[in-house]
Scaffold this active site. Structure first.
Site, PDB file in Angstrom:
ATOM      1  N   CYS A 191       0.847  -1.198   0.000  1.00  0.00           N
ATOM      2  CA  CYS A 191       0.000   0.000   0.000  1.00  0.00           C
ATOM      3  C   CYS A 191       0.879   1.244   0.000  1.00  0.00           C
ATOM      4  CB  CYS A 191      -0.917   0.008   1.218  1.00  0.00           C
ATOM      5  SG  CYS A 191      -0.004   0.127   2.774  1.00  0.00           S
ATOM      6  N   CYS A 244       2.722   1.916   3.263  1.00  0.00           N
ATOM      7  CA  CYS A 244       3.940   1.105   3.434  1.00  0.00           C
ATOM      8  C   CYS A 244       5.094   1.733   2.668  1.00  0.00           C
ATOM      9  CB  CYS A 244       3.709  -0.316   2.924  1.00  0.00           C
ATOM     10  SG  CYS A 244       2.266  -1.102   3.657  1.00  0.00           S
ATOM     11  N   ASP A 279       1.910  26.451 -32.517  1.00  0.00           N
ATOM     12  CA  ASP A 279       2.882  26.910 -33.499  1.00  0.00           C
ATOM     13  C   ASP A 279       2.381  26.433 -34.865  1.00  0.00           C
ATOM     14  OD1 ASP A 279       5.308  27.875 -34.599  1.00  0.00           O
ATOM     15  OD2 ASP A 279       6.111  25.839 -34.576  1.00  0.00           O
TER      16      ASP A 279
END
Length: 720
Positions: free
Chosen positions: A23, A26, A409
């Site tokens: 997780c 952790c 551009d």
């Protein structure tokens, strides 16, 4: 967290892959532990990519000791190791080997319920089976939870440990065992969903071959890609994948570049064309001169950047991290109040309210909330990479969805960036058009003018031979054109102004009208003639991409309020192209500083504005925009490094897809956070009538985690 500049410059930087994260909490704890190591200045865990960057000196043994609470395995991050790990992850151990402990605990729980059903509630053997299920299924949980409790570190494992020990103390052995097992299942599902989200990048890692066939000392030998050096000649047979980036020196073929650019249509490759590692040679034999080492190939760079992007915290994730920091201790306080206040002040039953307090601890476990954002970000960025779009971080993914204005551009973005001859008209019907064009091409082959290449390309396409045309007295007329003598006649090629200077009469009214009409279409016109007459005209233009008009239309449909072209080209050409593609505004004849000023003004007027350019010439404007989007980043280090988003396949059609993906990501993150908090709130409200049980608590937490995970994983399937 951001790594300090001092740490970055003063210490060695090493990246490691980490196996075993269950997780995000952790991962954060592992990062904290590594920072405490004696030789480490700083560390940063990338939970999305399962990697840690260490600034300083630390051995693998020390790093694994820092991750011993989760039994983490650490390996150096090299392309070969990454590919090996990817293959291991794709072909994992059988289910029963990976989840043997969980299955054993589940079996003990089932036998416990069986003995209780047969022998009654207080059966000692049933209680022992439940206790064994708790110990076996929750051993790793308790090892961390108890250590955290002694250090007064409060995370989800601390909450669960306190809740399960409390359940055992008040005699709720069966429910304690159920909570252990459901929590283990929840963690396994969380790990599975993160693995699925990382899968797109792991698949990329295994795309490039591990060996290459190279020619050395006149012999063709197969060598590991780590041993291939720049300058080696690589032999790629039909049907084989290209192992290294390089340039074709012999042969021609079509190459499927989908793994890099997301293009579904194979691209023709011949001598001097660039090819990329991981792409598939489909037809002919190619000899490729290697230009990059294995760690520097486009696909290696792409994987590295995508993994770094997945580790960047989005604003929504920063909110969740900050919220969770205060949320967990708050839940501990609320649970304590629920357990103690009613018995002390309202004569409540201690056993009943202790049970409800433990249920509050379980329901307060923030698994769903913690996983809600990183899973969504990892899924979305991985999906974008698979479609040929590199997003450099969660923050840019969020900002793309909020764009109100996009500036483009012209050259190489809305247009192809390659000039082509669009019109060739001879003024007299009796003139042999092909013979005259051969003279024009022969003259232009001696010119350095950028438009000369367009004329020579047309001669090749139309099979007009010009190499045998003898040109004498060739001269370049600076700023005006060129001249040369062929068979005793001097020919001029240049601007209309050149012919006004050559002869008093200049151009006829009809010729001038034709030229004006072509210039209004955004084309550059050149006249061909002699001292005495005008023979023909040529119009050259940078072709608009076929997709540009459709892309601009889709952007307006998506609610983009302003699309504007910013170009240094002349105003007439700019207006013609702007009208053709359907832009809402056009500004021509701009210097780089003026482009920059326009971007700043767009941000003032619209809040969020993007700039789409080539990543080199437009660098200041790209940097000033909310999101800088570079075209054609495959093989272009500058674009990969400087832009926030890169359209790898030089494909503007990816832009509407990116906006759609970004907006869906934002929606799903908000849904996940709202849903995770709503489930917690509803479950906590069940305390008031006393309906909350440990079963309901853990099921609500697991259900929320599951739904949030699957909702986030939907981002992997968003299509163009």
């Amino acid at each position: 967290m951001s790594v300090s500049k001092a740490a970055e410059t003063a210490a060695n930087k090493t990246v490691y892959r980490v196996e075993g994260f269950t997780c995000a909490n952790c991962a954060a704890k592992f990062e904290h532990n590594v920072k405490q190591l004696p030789g480490v200045c700083d560390a940063k865990v990338n939970f999305g990519a399962a990697k840690i960057t260490v600034y300083g000196d630390a051995t693998i043994a020390e790093l694994e000791q820092a991750g011993a609470f989760e039994n983490l395995k650490v390996t150096p991050d090299t392309p070969a190791r990454a590919a090996e790990q990817a293959e291991r992850e794709i072909a994992k151990e059988p289910f029963y080997k990976r989840h043997g402990t969980l299955l054993s605990a589940l079996l003990l729980l089932a036998f416990g319920y069986l003995f209780r059903f047969v022998n009654g509630e207080e059966n000692l053997l049933a209680i022992l089976l439940f206790a064994a299920s708790i110990v076996i299924g929750g051993y790793s949980l308790f090892a961390v939870g108890l250590r955290n409790l002694l250090r007064l570190e409060f995370d989800m494992k601390t909450l669960m440990t306190v809740a399960i020990i409390g359940a055992a103390l008040i005699g709720e052995w069966a429910e304690g065992a159920v909570v252990v097992i459901l929590f283990a299942i929840s963690e396994a599902l969380e790990r599975f969903s993160m693995d699925r989200a990382r899968q797109s990048i792991r698949a990329l890692m295994s795309v490039a071959p591990k060996e290459a066939l190279v020619r050395r000392n006149g012999q063709e030998v197969v060598v590991p890609v780590e041993d291939v050096v720049v300058g080696d000649i690589m032999i790629v047979k039909p049907g084989q994948k290209i192992a290294m980036d390089g340039v074709v020196v012999s042969g021609s073929s079509s190459v499927n570049q989908a793994a890099i650019t997301g293009e579904s249509v194979p691209v023709s490759k011949t001598v001097d064309d660039e090819v990329f590692a991981g792409t598939l040679n489909q037809e002919g034999l190619l000899e490729v001169k290697v230009t990059k080492l294995v760690a520097d190939t486009t696909i290696a760079k792409l994987i590295q950047l995508v993994e770094e992007a997945q580790g960047e915290r989005a604003p929504a994730q920063a909110f969740v991290d900050k919220f969770a920091k205060y949320y967990t201790p708050l839940i501990m306080v609320v649970a304590a109040l629920v357990a103690v206040v009613p018995p002390l002040f309202f004569n409540g039953d201690w056993g009943r309210w202790m049970y409800l307090g433990l249920s509050v601890l379980v329901v307060g476990c923030p698994c769903a909330l913690v996983i809600s954002t990183p899973l969504s970000i990892v899924s979305a960025i991985g999906n974008a990479a698979r479609h040929g779009v590199l997003v450099k971080g969660g923050v840019y993914l969020e900002e793309v969805g909020a764009l109100q204005a996009i500036a483009f551009d012209k050259t190489g973005t809305l247009t192809k960036g390659v000039p082509v001859v669009t019109d060739y008209r001879v003024f007299r019907p009796e003139t042999n058009a092909n013979e005259l064009f051969a003279i024009i091409a022969s003259l232009e082959s001696r010119s350095q003018h950028p438009l000369a290449s367009a004329i020579l390309r047309k001669a090749e396409e139309d099979s007009i031979s010009y190499s045998d045309v003898v040109v004498d007295d060739f001269a370049s007329l600076t700023g005006k054109g060129i001249k040369g003598t062929v068979n005793g006649t001097t020919y001029y090629i240049g601007s209309p102004q050149l012919f006004a200077e050559l002869r008093h009469a200049g151009l006829s009214p009809e010729q001038a009208q034709q030229i004006q009409s072509l210039q209004n279409e955004g084309k550059t016109v050149m006249v061909v003639g002699t001292q005495t007459e005008n023979l023909a005209l040529l119009a050259v233009a940078d072709e608009v991409r076929e997709s540009s008009q459709d892309v601009i239309r889709k952007l307006h449909q998506l609610g983009i309020k302003k699309t504007i072209m910013l170009t240094g080209d002349n105003e007439g050409t700019a207006q013609a192209i702007g009208k053709q593609v359907g832009l809402s505004d056009v500004r021509g004849e701009l210097l780089p500083q003026e482009k920059l000023d326009f971007i700043k003004q767009l941000r003032t007027d619209y809040g969020n504005a993007a700039m789409v350019g080539d990543g080199v010439n437009d660098a200041p404007a790209l940097a000033a925009a909310t999101v800088g989007i570079a075209m054609g980043g495959a093989g272009t280090d500058t674009a990969l490094e400087t832009a926030d988003v890169v359209l790898l396949g030089d494909d503007l059609t990816k832009l509407p897809f990116l906006i759609k993906l970004s907006r869906k990501t934002l929606r799903i993150i908000k849904q996940n956070i709202a849903f995770a908090l709503a489930v917690k709130l509803i479950a906590l409200l069940l305390v008031i009538p006393g309906w909350l049980t440990l079963w309901i608590a853990i099921l609500s937490d697991m259900g929320a985690t599951l739904l949030v995970a699957f909702n986030g994983m939907r981002l992997m399937s968003v299509k163009e």
